[in-house]
Write an enzyme that holds these catalytic residues in place. Structure first.
Site, short mmCIF file in Angstrom:
data_model
loop_
_atom_site.label_atom_id
_atom_site.label_comp_id
_atom_site.label_asym_id
_atom_site.label_seq_id
_atom_site.Cartn_x
_atom_site.Cartn_y
_atom_site.Cartn_z
N GLY A 170 147.29 174.79 10.44
CA GLY A 170 147.87 173.46 10.59
C GLY A 170 149.19 173.54 11.31
CB SER A 171 151.89 171.09 11.66
OG SER A 171 152.50 170.89 10.40
CD GLU A 227 145.82 179.15 14.49
OE1 GLU A 227 146.64 178.50 15.17
OE2 GLU A 227 144.65 178.80 14.32
CB CYS A 252 145.96 175.97 17.65
SG CYS A 252 144.53 176.90 17.10
CE LYS A 287 145.46 167.86 1.75
NZ LYS A 287 144.61 166.73 2.13
#
Length: 544
Positions: A265-266, A293, A327, A212
């Site tokens: 992602g977050s 990560e 990031c 996804k």
């Protein structure tokens, strides 16, 4: 029957093309941008051998030109998640038993297609869909993705050759199996290379994958999926679906064959998934691998001996390339009082030269942030900083305009409070906050750097004093998984700087290195005895 040891030596990093005026690559990219922008594509989900079009369509629009439509993608529901899992598990036995050289060569062919036939198109897709300028797209969707594919083949080839010793009268060997079940790859918008690496690194190890991607990265993700299929990836090995997070998570994390998640992602999302997986442990056949990560609040600290031009360049590039949507982007900086005035002057002058606009104008350095939600969040932080008179002041930038695209000017905030919100919270945009410290309090400031943020992804020290460099390296040992000396804290290269951080920045499993691939393998040790014993008794049991 197989004969021969199929080994893949270390490749070289893909050369970065410069797209200079008159160059062949510049012309090809311009043509690809024109062609792709003129078309409206219809993107299905890829499940097994099927292209699934549900009729529930979402528009894809360039962040820098949100009135233009690039096409639509079809979204699914829980039934499509189940269908994707079933397709993956159906493909699993045949895929995991395929010979290593045939599996490896699929990904090497995909890398070759990216380097040649599809290079202008994957770059154009990243530019249009994710609002990256030419060089940022080239570094990401071409070079880094190519490197991930080629280097991971080499790294896995090395892993497969690692074998135990054998004593007399026996043979010991280790086989590296894929995980038992399927892997869930959940990928972000900001790097096409990450979107490609998270599913393929697990698949390369013999796993089957549900992928996804972020909705804001579908435009480039679907192209890479088609490239993988052209390279010979069998149906069902990687299944690309467009389903909302809670729906897909509810199915995946409750399935007994869930074997691992590969995530970027977050931090908040990752923490919630970890909590859910922990609560569901009794449902799974094995302990799932959890690889993530997550966020960053990346720092640059300049020593009083630093070269001003080095500091200015590191901050200008580190904070504002790709609008700070990395990031690893420089987001907080600590500047010594003896250099503050000269750094401010040159940095403000530099930022004022940065042109902002669409990706099709190659003279633009700054493009749009990814969507309206990101725009509104960043504008809120900037407005708050403008109101905090005694605590913050704006050096440069601060203007925001979403009438045509989601444009945030590169903005520098100076704060007198080293714990101010923009010094500690992840913003993910072109906003850099600077704290000026007493030049004679370097060591105390290093402690401040280490304690201000929950994150520990990247960071940099800039100094001509080797004692200062060594002190920072030691004091900030746990503050960054990727640490840079006299450079910006961004731009890790596959095979050169394995990437990942700890604390609230993730599991530090180092994408772009063998360390990451070990997480998608399950070792089985096999011992064969040539002359097995036939009596249980040992010599010590004899009387004489």
């Amino acid at each position: 029957m197989q004969f021969g040891d199929f080994y893949y030596p270390s490749p070289v990093n893909e050369p970065v093309l410069n797209y200079a005026p008159g160059s062949a690559e510049r012309l090809a990219l311009k043509n690809a941008l024109k062609t792709m922008k003129s078309e409206k594509i219809d993107v299905p989900m890829y499940i097994g051998s099927e292209e699934i079009r549900t009729g529930n369509k979402v528009e894809m629009r360039p962040p820098h030109e949100h009135k233009h439509i690039l096409g639509h993608f079809h979204t699914g529901n829980a039934s499509h998640v189940t269908k994707a899992i079933n397709a993956a598990l159906k493909a699993k036995d045949k895929w995991s038993s395929m010979s290593w050289e045939n599996r490896a060569n699929i990904f090497l062919k995909a890398a070759d297609l990216l380097a040649t036939k599809y290079r202008p198109f994957i770059n154009a897709a990243t530019m249009l869909g994710q609002s990256k300028n030419v060089i940022q797209a080239e570094l990401d969707s071409a070079c880094e993705l190519i490197d991930f594919l080629r280097f991971n083949v080499h790294f896995l080839s090395d892993i497969y050759r690692q074998q135990p010793i054998s004593g007399a009268g026996m043979n010991n060997r280790v086989e590296y199996r894929p995980l038992e079940g399927f892997v869930f790859a959940l990928t972000p918008f900001n790097f096409t290379a990450i979107g490609g690496n998270l599913p393929t690194s697990a698949a390369m190890c013999g796993n089957v994958v549900i992928w996804k991607c972020a909705n804001t990265q579908v435009y480039s993700a679907q192209l890479f999926m088609r490239i993988l299929k052209e390279a010979g990836l069998p149906d069902g090995v990687i299944n690309l679906v467009f389903i909302d997070g809670p729906t897909i998570g509810n199915v995946v994390f409750n399935h007994p064959d869930f074997a691992g998640i590969h995530f970027t992602g977050s931090t908040g999302v990752f923490n919630k998934m970890w909590e859910t997986i922990g609560a569901n442990m009794n449902k799974y056949k094995s302990y799932p691998r959890i690889v993530g990560e997550t966020g960053g609040k990346d720092f640059v600290i300049a020593h009083k001996s630093a070269d001003v031009d080095v500091v200015v360049t590191a901050l200008a590039r580190g904070a504002f390339e790709y609008q700070g949507q990395k990031c690893s982007a420089a987001s907080r900086a600590y500047i010594p009082s003896n250099l503050a005035a000269s750094i401010k002057k040159k940095l403000v002058e530099t930022v004022k030269t940065m042109k902002m606009g669409t990706v099709e104008d190659f003279t633009n350095f700054i493009n749009a942030v990814i969507d309206e939600k990101s725009f509104d969040k960043l504008e809120g932080y900037i407005k708050q900083a403008k109101k905090r008179g005694g605590v913050t002041k704006i050096w440069v930038g601060g203007n925001c305009d979403k009438s045509q695209g989601y444009f945030i000017e590169p903005t520098i905030i100076e704060t007198s409070d080293p714990k101010y919100v923009t010094m500690s919270e992840e913003l993910f945009g072109p906003v850099l906050t600077i704290y000026v410290y007493d030049e004679n309090k370097y060591e105390e400031t290093l402690k401040l750097v280490d304690s201000t943020s929950a994150y520990a992804l990247t960071g940099a020290v800039i100094s001509k004093d080797r004692y200062a460099v060594e002190l920072a390296t030691n004091k900030l040992r746990n503050s960054a998984g990727n640490f840079y000396i006299n450079d910006k804290p961004t731009g890790a290269v596959v095979g050169q700087q394995p990437f990942g951080g700890a604390r609230a920045s993730g599991t530090n499993d180092k994408a772009g290195s063998p360390l990451n691939l070990y997480r998608w393998l399950s070792a089985r040790t096999i011992k064969e005895t040539f002359n097995p014993p036939t009596n249980h008794a040992y010599p010590f049991m004899l009387e004489k």
